[in-house]
Design an enzyme around this catalytic site. Structure first.
Site, PDB file in Angstrom:
ATOM      1  N   GLN A  87      -6.863  -0.034   1.058  1.00  0.00           N
ATOM      2  CA  GLN A  87      -7.378   0.590   2.282  1.00  0.00           C
ATOM      3  C   GLN A  87      -6.388   0.243   3.391  1.00  0.00           C
ATOM      4  O   GLN A  87      -6.456  -0.825   3.993  1.00  0.00           O
ATOM      5  CB  GLN A  87      -8.787   0.073   2.585  1.00  0.00           C
ATOM      6  CG  GLN A  87      -9.477   0.786   3.708  1.00  0.00           C
ATOM      7  CD  GLN A  87     -10.901   0.262   3.930  1.00  0.00           C
ATOM      8  OE1 GLN A  87     -11.314  -0.730   3.365  1.00  0.00           O
ATOM      9  NE2 GLN A  87     -11.624   0.943   4.788  1.00  0.00           N
ATOM     10  N   VAL A  89      -5.945   1.299   6.375  1.00  0.00           N
ATOM     11  CA  VAL A  89      -6.532   1.162   7.708  1.00  0.00           C
ATOM     12  C   VAL A  89      -7.943   0.618   7.504  1.00  0.00           C
ATOM     13  O   VAL A  89      -8.721   1.213   6.754  1.00  0.00           O
ATOM     14  CB  VAL A  89      -6.574   2.523   8.440  1.00  0.00           C
ATOM     15  CG1 VAL A  89      -7.269   2.395   9.784  1.00  0.00           C
ATOM     16  CG2 VAL A  89      -5.165   3.073   8.626  1.00  0.00           C
ATOM     17  N   HIS A  93     -12.788   5.603   5.478  1.00  0.00           N
ATOM     18  CA  HIS A  93     -12.270   6.973   5.525  1.00  0.00           C
ATOM     19  C   HIS A  93     -12.284   7.577   4.128  1.00  0.00           C
ATOM     20  O   HIS A  93     -12.016   6.911   3.148  1.00  0.00           O
ATOM     21  CB  HIS A  93     -10.869   7.040   6.148  1.00  0.00           C
ATOM     22  CG  HIS A  93      -9.835   6.168   5.518  1.00  0.00           C
ATOM     23  ND1 HIS A  93      -9.782   4.797   5.689  1.00  0.00           N
ATOM     24  CD2 HIS A  93      -8.791   6.479   4.721  1.00  0.00           C
ATOM     25  CE1 HIS A  93      -8.739   4.305   5.029  1.00  0.00           C
ATOM     26  NE2 HIS A  93      -8.128   5.310   4.427  1.00  0.00           N
ATOM     27  N   HIS A  95     -10.831  10.543   1.772  1.00  0.00           N
ATOM     28  CA  HIS A  95      -9.712  11.472   1.590  1.00  0.00           C
ATOM     29  C   HIS A  95     -10.232  12.760   0.958  1.00  0.00           C
ATOM     30  O   HIS A  95     -10.940  12.710  -0.051  1.00  0.00           O
ATOM     31  CB  HIS A  95      -8.664  10.882   0.642  1.00  0.00           C
ATOM     32  CG  HIS A  95      -8.030   9.619   1.120  1.00  0.00           C
ATOM     33  ND1 HIS A  95      -6.818   9.598   1.746  1.00  0.00           N
ATOM     34  CD2 HIS A  95      -8.454   8.329   1.046  1.00  0.00           C
ATOM     35  CE1 HIS A  95      -6.505   8.349   2.043  1.00  0.00           C
ATOM     36  NE2 HIS A  95      -7.479   7.558   1.634  1.00  0.00           N
TER      37      HIS A  95
END
Length: 134
Positions: A87, A89, A93, A95
């Site tokens: 990960q 960041v 999130h 994708h």
């Protein structure tokens, strides 16, 4: 970084923004049109996302996946999420990657491509954004 894009404090090629999520193009895409969907508000991993927010977030992921297929004439999508490991960041999130047969994606090896410039990345964002509205 993703919180700043969601808040509008940092530029991003946003295709969807509402009270649930923000979706924007990955600037280092697996394939052009690769979208990241993040919850509004900082959440680091899926385990940290409140249970009542899971359904609304994934309804947005579902809508973005449809829009990527429709807007980019993709045969399908690859939808994935890392938690902690890989990960890059520390913000949850998802994708949503456009897929086509024989596109070269094998397993979890994700080659990266580059957009030719701001005009091309904006064109991809506009196409997905437009499909989300239809």
């Amino acid at each position: 970084m993703f919180c700043e894009i969601a808040a509008g404090d940092k530029p991003g090629y946003v295709v969807l923004s509402d009270d649930v999520a923000v979706a924007f193009l990955d600037t280092r895409p697996v394939f052009k049109g690769h979208v990241l969907v993040v919850p509004n508000g900082h959440v680091e991993t899926l385990a940290d996302l409140p249970v009542e927010a899971v359904g609304p977030l994934f309804r947005k992921v579902q809508a973005v996946a449809r829009a990527v297929e429709e807007g980019l004439a993709a045969a399908g999508t690859f939808v994935a999420m890392n938690n902690k490991i890989s990960q890059s960041v520390p913000h949850l999130h998802v994708h949503v990657v456009p897929r086509n047969r024989k596109d070269g994606l094998r397993g979890f090896f994700w080659p990266r491509v580059k957009y030719e410039g701001d005009a091309e990345i904006e064109d991809y964002a506009a196409r997905v954004r437009s499909a989300l509205r239809s």
